[in-house]
Design a protein around this motif. Structure first.
Motif, PDB file in Angstrom:
ATOM      1  N   PRO A   1      -7.611   4.776 -10.815  1.00 52.52           N
ATOM      2  CA  PRO A   1      -6.688   3.869 -11.547  1.00 52.52           C
ATOM      3  C   PRO A   1      -6.247   4.455 -12.880  1.00 52.52           C
ATOM      4  O   PRO A   1      -6.597   3.938 -13.957  1.00 52.52           O
ATOM      5  CB  PRO A   1      -7.542   2.623 -11.744  1.00 52.52           C
TER       6      PRO A   1
ATOM      7  N   LYS B   1     -11.886  -1.981  -1.274  1.00 51.66           N
ATOM      8  CA  LYS B   1     -10.561  -2.587  -1.502  1.00 51.66           C
ATOM      9  C   LYS B   1     -10.638  -4.105  -1.336  1.00 51.66           C
ATOM     10  O   LYS B   1     -11.489  -4.626  -0.636  1.00 51.66           O
ATOM     11  CB  LYS B   1      -9.488  -1.966  -0.630  1.00 51.66           C
TER      12      LYS B   1
ATOM     13  N   PRO C   1      -8.672  -0.077 -15.529  1.00 51.47           N
ATOM     14  CA  PRO C   1      -7.344   0.534 -15.344  1.00 51.47           C
ATOM     15  C   PRO C   1      -6.984   1.291 -16.624  1.00 51.47           C
ATOM     16  O   PRO C   1      -7.124   0.760 -17.732  1.00 51.47           O
ATOM     17  CB  PRO C   1      -6.417  -0.648 -15.093  1.00 51.47           C
TER      18      PRO C   1
ATOM     19  N   VAL D   1      -1.447  -4.579 -17.561  1.00 53.40           N
ATOM     20  CA  VAL D   1      -2.747  -3.925 -17.332  1.00 53.40           C
ATOM     21  C   VAL D   1      -3.870  -4.813 -17.873  1.00 53.40           C
ATOM     22  O   VAL D   1      -4.899  -5.004 -17.220  1.00 53.40           O
ATOM     23  CB  VAL D   1      -2.785  -2.533 -17.992  1.00 53.40           C
TER      24      VAL D   1
ATOM     25  N   LEU E   1      -2.096   1.000  -9.173  1.00 49.20           N
ATOM     26  CA  LEU E   1      -3.455   0.498  -9.377  1.00 49.20           C
ATOM     27  C   LEU E   1      -4.020  -0.300  -8.205  1.00 49.20           C
ATOM     28  O   LEU E   1      -5.224  -0.544  -8.149  1.00 49.20           O
ATOM     29  CB  LEU E   1      -3.505  -0.335 -10.660  1.00 49.20           C
ATOM     30  N   LYS E   2      -3.173  -0.747  -7.285  1.00 48.32           N
ATOM     31  CA  LYS E   2      -3.735  -1.418  -6.098  1.00 48.32           C
ATOM     32  C   LYS E   2      -4.606  -0.419  -5.327  1.00 48.32           C
ATOM     33  O   LYS E   2      -4.375   0.789  -5.369  1.00 48.32           O
ATOM     34  CB  LYS E   2      -2.610  -1.923  -5.188  1.00 48.32           C
TER      35      LYS E   2
ATOM     36  N   MET F   1      -8.492  -5.888  -8.627  1.00 47.79           N
ATOM     37  CA  MET F   1      -8.816  -4.467  -8.413  1.00 47.79           C
ATOM     38  C   MET F   1     -10.319  -4.300  -8.211  1.00 47.79           C
ATOM     39  O   MET F   1     -11.116  -4.757  -9.061  1.00 47.79           O
ATOM     40  CB  MET F   1      -8.355  -3.629  -9.622  1.00 47.79           C
TER      41      MET F   1
ATOM     42  N   THR G   1      -7.262   0.421  -6.250  1.00 48.55           N
ATOM     43  CA  THR G   1      -7.888   1.171  -7.356  1.00 48.55           C
ATOM     44  C   THR G   1      -7.293   2.577  -7.447  1.00 48.55           C
ATOM     45  O   THR G   1      -7.971   3.547  -7.763  1.00 48.55           O
ATOM     46  CB  THR G   1      -9.415   1.209  -7.152  1.00 48.55           C
ATOM     47  N   GLY G   2      -6.007   2.681  -7.098  1.00 52.76           N
ATOM     48  CA  GLY G   2      -5.280   3.953  -7.216  1.00 52.76           C
ATOM     49  C   GLY G   2      -5.642   4.966  -6.150  1.00 52.76           C
ATOM     50  O   GLY G   2      -5.251   6.130  -6.232  1.00 52.76           O
ATOM     51  N   GLN G   3      -6.383   4.532  -5.110  1.00 49.19           N
ATOM     52  CA  GLN G   3      -6.883   5.488  -4.113  1.00 49.19           C
ATOM     53  C   GLN G   3      -5.993   5.603  -2.890  1.00 49.19           C
ATOM     54  O   GLN G   3      -6.425   5.388  -1.762  1.00 49.19           O
ATOM     55  CB  GLN G   3      -8.313   5.109  -3.725  1.00 49.19           C
TER      56      GLN G   3
ATOM     57  N   SER H   1       1.115   7.919 -10.167  1.00 45.72           N
ATOM     58  CA  SER H   1       0.209   8.430 -11.215  1.00 45.72           C
ATOM     59  C   SER H   1       0.992   8.919 -12.434  1.00 45.72           C
ATOM     60  O   SER H   1       0.453   9.000 -13.522  1.00 45.72           O
ATOM     61  CB  SER H   1      -0.667   9.551 -10.653  1.00 45.72           C
TER      62      SER H   1
ATOM     63  N   ALA I   1      -0.029   6.668  -4.144  1.00 44.30           N
ATOM     64  CA  ALA I   1      -0.136   5.899  -5.402  1.00 44.30           C
ATOM     65  C   ALA I   1       0.664   6.559  -6.520  1.00 44.30           C
ATOM     66  O   ALA I   1       0.773   7.781  -6.598  1.00 44.30           O
ATOM     67  CB  ALA I   1      -1.599   5.779  -5.817  1.00 44.30           C
TER      68      ALA I   1
END
Ligand SMILES: NC(=O)C1=CN([C@@H]2O[C@H](COP(=O)(O)OP(=O)(O)OC[C@H]3O[C@@H](n4cnc5c(N)ncnc54)[C@H](OP(=O)(O)O)[C@@H]3O)[C@@H](O)[C@H]2O)C=CC1
Ligand SMILES: CCCCCC(=O)O
Length: 468
Positions: A374, A83, A354, A296, A265-266, A311, A268-270, A276, A274
């Motif tokens: 992402p 991150k 992304p 994007v 997406l911050k 990202m 990386t969507g993890q 989706s 998040a």
């Protein structure tokens, strides 16, 4: 804490530069875990007997130590799981704030006096600690999640053993060192690093461990819940999410786009919180889609240590491969790829563009399965009723947002949306530490973490009846 010297070790690598070893961590044996559990068990009575305000003072000192180490721990986090440094610093500062919040818990009431039908009696409630608590945590919030479990556990008189994710163990070890620098009594705060399927499993099974608090995948969470239930241990599970945002024709589209990008997406969507699924009213679908794709396009991808990066990479090789598989499956299921969809071939690490899909079949994997990457899926709908029905059509119920300036739509959403975190004109991620955190349906075992809600899991209530 000195761990036994003979432990084997495993290495943790930098997902942005996989040939770079961030550190080596003890891969403890079951025998070594046994010594740690026995030490935590021995330390419990002394810790529980300390006045709660005094336990709070230890937590304040841990906060001071974490603050001192903030820069180093944040850099380690970025190197270890990818991150961005700005997010890692923010998360570590959040850890400091969580410690201070629960330090204060040592000065707050823990029970109630309840009127008895017997005029000669006094009836009241009080609380007692559980004993040794096992905390099993994932790699996506390597500081905040361990601390939002450890801090309340300690504040309410428990001793703790942290089993961090292998891919975040170097960071976790530095966090635990802050507790040891704060001079916690021997055995009160412990770390047991190693494979979840070995050390994590043994911790869950251990008869001296009174409670397990877990955050991670549904697959592992269910195993832990079954094992804990079987032996009568208390357990708390925070698991996956497939979080929707609804954008109505009454939304501020710029606000909605910014929040969808940030929430989806911050990191990386993890994040379990998040975004989706993006559910957009047909009147504004095309305008929203155009703005979203432009945003994007502007995302910069790279090593999280570089200031220019928005990202970073996926946290692990396994997660990188899982997300690429999910994207490939989405294409095969007939969804239309609008942006991204590939690994970033110009970079060596676990980087994925992304990715945005539309024309997604809501019964298929892109709409139903947690991807933890992402990847955004757009849906076009014609009414708020249809939007909420679609948003609720999921096994998960963690977080959900609506973007609207229409009060009736907001009220309908907050009432009918089945999620533990309901947000209006705000992204689906980013929970505040003083508020209850947790999900509904398959996202959770239905307790709540953080804020005053945490006392419910980390203590047992006693109803006391005293006859004069
Ligand atoms: N809801 C959430 O907040 C999160 C959800 N996830 C989901 O989980 C997936 C994998 O991420 P990951 O962090 O590996 O999550 P996992 O559920 O695989 O692991 C979470 C923690 O559980 C440990 N563990 C693994 N197997 C067992 C077991 N049998 N008994 C006890 N502990 C065990 C892991 O150790 P080890 O690291 O050694 O495997 C880790 O410390 C992600 O793709 C995402 O879908 C992930 C992170 C957070
Ligand atoms: C397990 C995921 C925690 C998410 C906290 C957040 O949304 O900031």
């Amino acid at each position: 804490m000195t761990q036994m010297k003979t432990a084997a070790t495993f290495k943790s690598v930098n997902p942005a530069r996989p040939t770079e070893v961030v550190g080596h961590v003890e891969d403890l044996s079951i025998e070594m875990l046994e010594k740690i559990v026995n030490r935590a068990q021995r330390a419990h009575s002394g810790w529980a007997m300390l006045p709660a305000p005094e336990r709070g003072m230890y937590l304040h000192r841990a906060a001071d130590e974490l603050q001192l180490q903030l820069e180093d721990i944040a850099i380690t986090m970025t190197k270890e799981m990818g991150k961005t440094l700005a997010e890692a610093k923010g998360e570590t500062a959040r850890g400091v704030a969580i410690l201070r919040y629960f330090a204060g818990e040592g000065m707050r009431e823990i029970g109630q006096v309840i009127p008895s039908a017997d005029s000669d009696a006094l009836m009241y409630t009080t609380r007692c600690p559980l004993g040794v608590v096992g905390a099993i945590t994932p790699w996506n919030f390597p500081v905040a999640i361990p601390i939002w479990k450890i801090a309340p556990a300690l504040a309410y008189g428990n001793t703790v053993i942290l089993k961090p994710a292998e891919e975040a163990s170097v960071t976790a070890r530095k966090v635990i060192a802050c507790f040891h620098s704060a001079q916690f009594p021997e055995g009160v705060v412990n770390i047991a690093t190693g494979q979840g399927t070995a050390i994590g499993k043994a911790l869950v099974e251990h008869p001296y461990v009174s409670a397990i608090t877990f955050t991670g995948s549904n697959a592992v969470g269910k195993q832990i819940g079954r094992t804990a239930l079987e032996r009568g241990a208390k357990y708390q599970l925070e698991m996956g999410g497939k979080n929707p945002v609804i954008v109505t024709k009454d939304a501020d589209l710029d606000v909605a786009v910014e929040a969808t990008i940030s929430g989806g997406l911050k990191s990386t969507g993890q994040k379990c919180t998040a975004t989706s699924r993006v559910i957009v009213e047909e009147d504004v679908y095309d305008a929203f889609k155009e703005k979203l794709l432009r945003a994007v396009e502007a995302i910069t991808i790279g090593d999280g240590l570089e200031a220019s990066t928005w990202m970073g990479p996926l946290a692990t090789k396994a997660q990188f491969e899982k997300v690429l598989e999910a994207i490939d499956k989405g294409k095969k299921e007939g969804a239309t790829l609008l942006a991204g969809g590939n690994r970033v071939s110009s970079l060596d690490g676990y980087f994925i563009e992304p990715t945005v899909f539309e024309n997604v079949d809501h019964s298929k994997s892109l709409a139903q399965e947690e991807i933890f990457g992402p990847v955004l899926a757009l849906f076009r709908i014609s009414s708020i009723q249809e939007a909420i029905a679609l948003a609720n059509n999921s096994e998960y119920g963690l977080s959900a947002s609506i973007f609207t300036t229409n009060i009736q739509e907001m009220l309908t959403f907050t009432t009918e949306m089945q999620a533990g975190l309901i947000r209006v004109n705000a992204e689906s991620a980013g929970v505040e530490l003083q508020a209850p955190f947790g999900g509904m349906k398959s996202s959770s075992s239905h307790s709540r973490e953080q804020g005053r809600a945490a006392i419910e899991f980390f203590t047992s209530v006693k109803t006391v009846f005293v006859k004069g």
